[in-house]
Motif scaffolding. Sequence first.
Motif, PDB file in Angstrom:
ATOM      1  N   ASP A  95     -29.049  19.989 -10.852  1.00 14.53           N
ATOM      2  CA  ASP A  95     -30.092  18.975 -11.016  1.00 14.53           C
ATOM      3  C   ASP A  95     -29.580  17.560 -10.726  1.00 14.53           C
ATOM      4  OD1 ASP A  95     -28.475  18.641 -13.145  1.00 14.53           O
ATOM      5  OD2 ASP A  95     -30.067  18.648 -14.666  1.00 14.53           O
ATOM      6  N   PHE A 147     -42.259  17.135 -11.075  1.00 17.56           N
ATOM      7  CA  PHE A 147     -40.839  16.867 -10.890  1.00 17.56           C
ATOM      8  C   PHE A 147     -40.618  15.370 -11.004  1.00 17.56           C
ATOM      9  CE2 PHE A 147     -41.334  20.868  -8.636  1.00 17.56           C
ATOM     10  CZ  PHE A 147     -40.188  21.571  -9.027  1.00 17.56           C
ATOM     11  N   VAL A 197     -37.876  18.553 -14.613  1.00 19.23           N
ATOM     12  CA  VAL A 197     -39.182  19.158 -14.404  1.00 19.23           C
ATOM     13  C   VAL A 197     -39.887  19.279 -15.760  1.00 19.23           C
ATOM     14  CG1 VAL A 197     -38.251  21.512 -14.543  1.00 19.23           C
ATOM     15  CG2 VAL A 197     -40.364  21.106 -13.260  1.00 19.23           C
TER      16      VAL A 197
END
Length: 481
Positions: A411, A443, A399
């Motif tokens: 992640d 993102f 991000v």
Amino acid sequence: MSTPEVSVIKMYAAREEIYPREIKGRYATLRWLCVWLTQLVFYGLPWLQWNDRQALLFDLGARKFYIFGIVLWPQDFIYLAVLLIICAYGLFLVTAVAGRVWCGFACPQTVYTEIFMWIERKIEGTRSARMRLDKQAWGIDKLWRKSAKHLVWGAVALWTGLTFVGYFTPVRSLIGAVASLGLGPWEWFWILFYSLATYGNAGWMREQVCKYMCPYARFQSSMFDKDTLIITYDTDRGEPRGPRAKKTVAPAANVQGDCIDCSMCVQVCPTGIDIRDGLQYECIGCAACIDACNSVMAKIDLPAGLIRYSTDHAITKKWSFAQMQARVLRPRVLIYTAILGLIITAFFVSLFMRTPLKMDVIRDRGSMGREVEDGMIENVYRLQIMNTDEASHHFKISVAGIDGIALASPDELDLEGTGSRAVPVRVRVAAGEGRSGSNKISFTLVATDHASQQVTEKAVFFVPRGAGHDDHDKHDKHDDH
Ligand code: SF4
Ligand code: SF4
């Protein structure tokens, strides 16, 4: 006082049975080639396998369309829309050049009518035999011929319905389910619906579909111009018509035209019209009358082409075939072709260059932005990740958009081929970072084993009033990021 005359206007014209005569010739062969080609593709495609699955499958339940090596998702609807536009535009172009060639040779209505008429001929016989059979009283012969015809028609129609549904439900399991009567109601509905439509349209309604139901037949005349190919009878050459003995061409040449009024062109016409009356909207451009007339001309030693493909300009200006041909590449056609070529190129380039990965970011509307440990601000999102590739991949989420922004949840993830998953993510920024209110962030999802497969989606990060800053310069700097 005289009684006023009452005239009755019929809103429905009762169908007169048409018994088209079988004809052989160049265009009949071409039409049968189209029948074979289209039906080999239609009946054969659902049985083709690709990567251990059906090569062409529109899986509506799973909302995925498998087209050989390509998997399309609902988000790819644009490709199907463009494909439909290409087909419509292609038909438009073909009609402008060659008139109703689609109707006469490749339209499913023509193709199935041709197949059903072939079955009819095999069981009930020639045109005159069929006419006799229909007139005669019911007996054993008529009963078995009619029953056999409808049985075979029904079988072909049912197989067509099954094949059609086989494009939406894997055909191999479909056949098994039919055999064990284990199909769902919708599958039964569509199989029977498509079967009945085939049986009714090709067996019973035939030319009525073209004359009264087909919308394309209604508006295609607007695509015609004076250089569009049409099927015409050469009136100058044919009239005055009348019977003549073989090889009496020369003496009668000034008093009699080449048409011997044999009516063969009418007898072979599937829509029952007489092309000698001029161009009519009922003419589907099948060219059966050309084959018929050419065979008659050959028998009486006259040149072929009394009925032929021509154009309005060629007829009125008495152009040669070469002059007519030269008008095919007229500016209108060249422009249409160039536009179609551009759309097709853009379609394929975009299709083959698209990233087989999609991500939708959905913000958790329940919590706008909350303060967590160490005064950090946290926002929660749901990432809908779709791996539209057929291979599994390992993905990493990151991000960006505010200094120090980071994920506070796992992640990385694995996703199987053509799989999709909703991944909840928590995103945090340190106290004092970001401005109060909305902040633009993004993102990025990347396949670690295939770096070219990556997507970036924008989102909004919300900082509660008083927890961020109102420094516009700093905010602009964040935007630039
Ligand atoms: S087939 Fe040819 S010759 Fe016979 S009626 Fe038709 S146009 Fe005339
Ligand atoms: S007039 Fe000729 S081309 Fe037109 S539908 Fe009849 S047979 Fe076919």
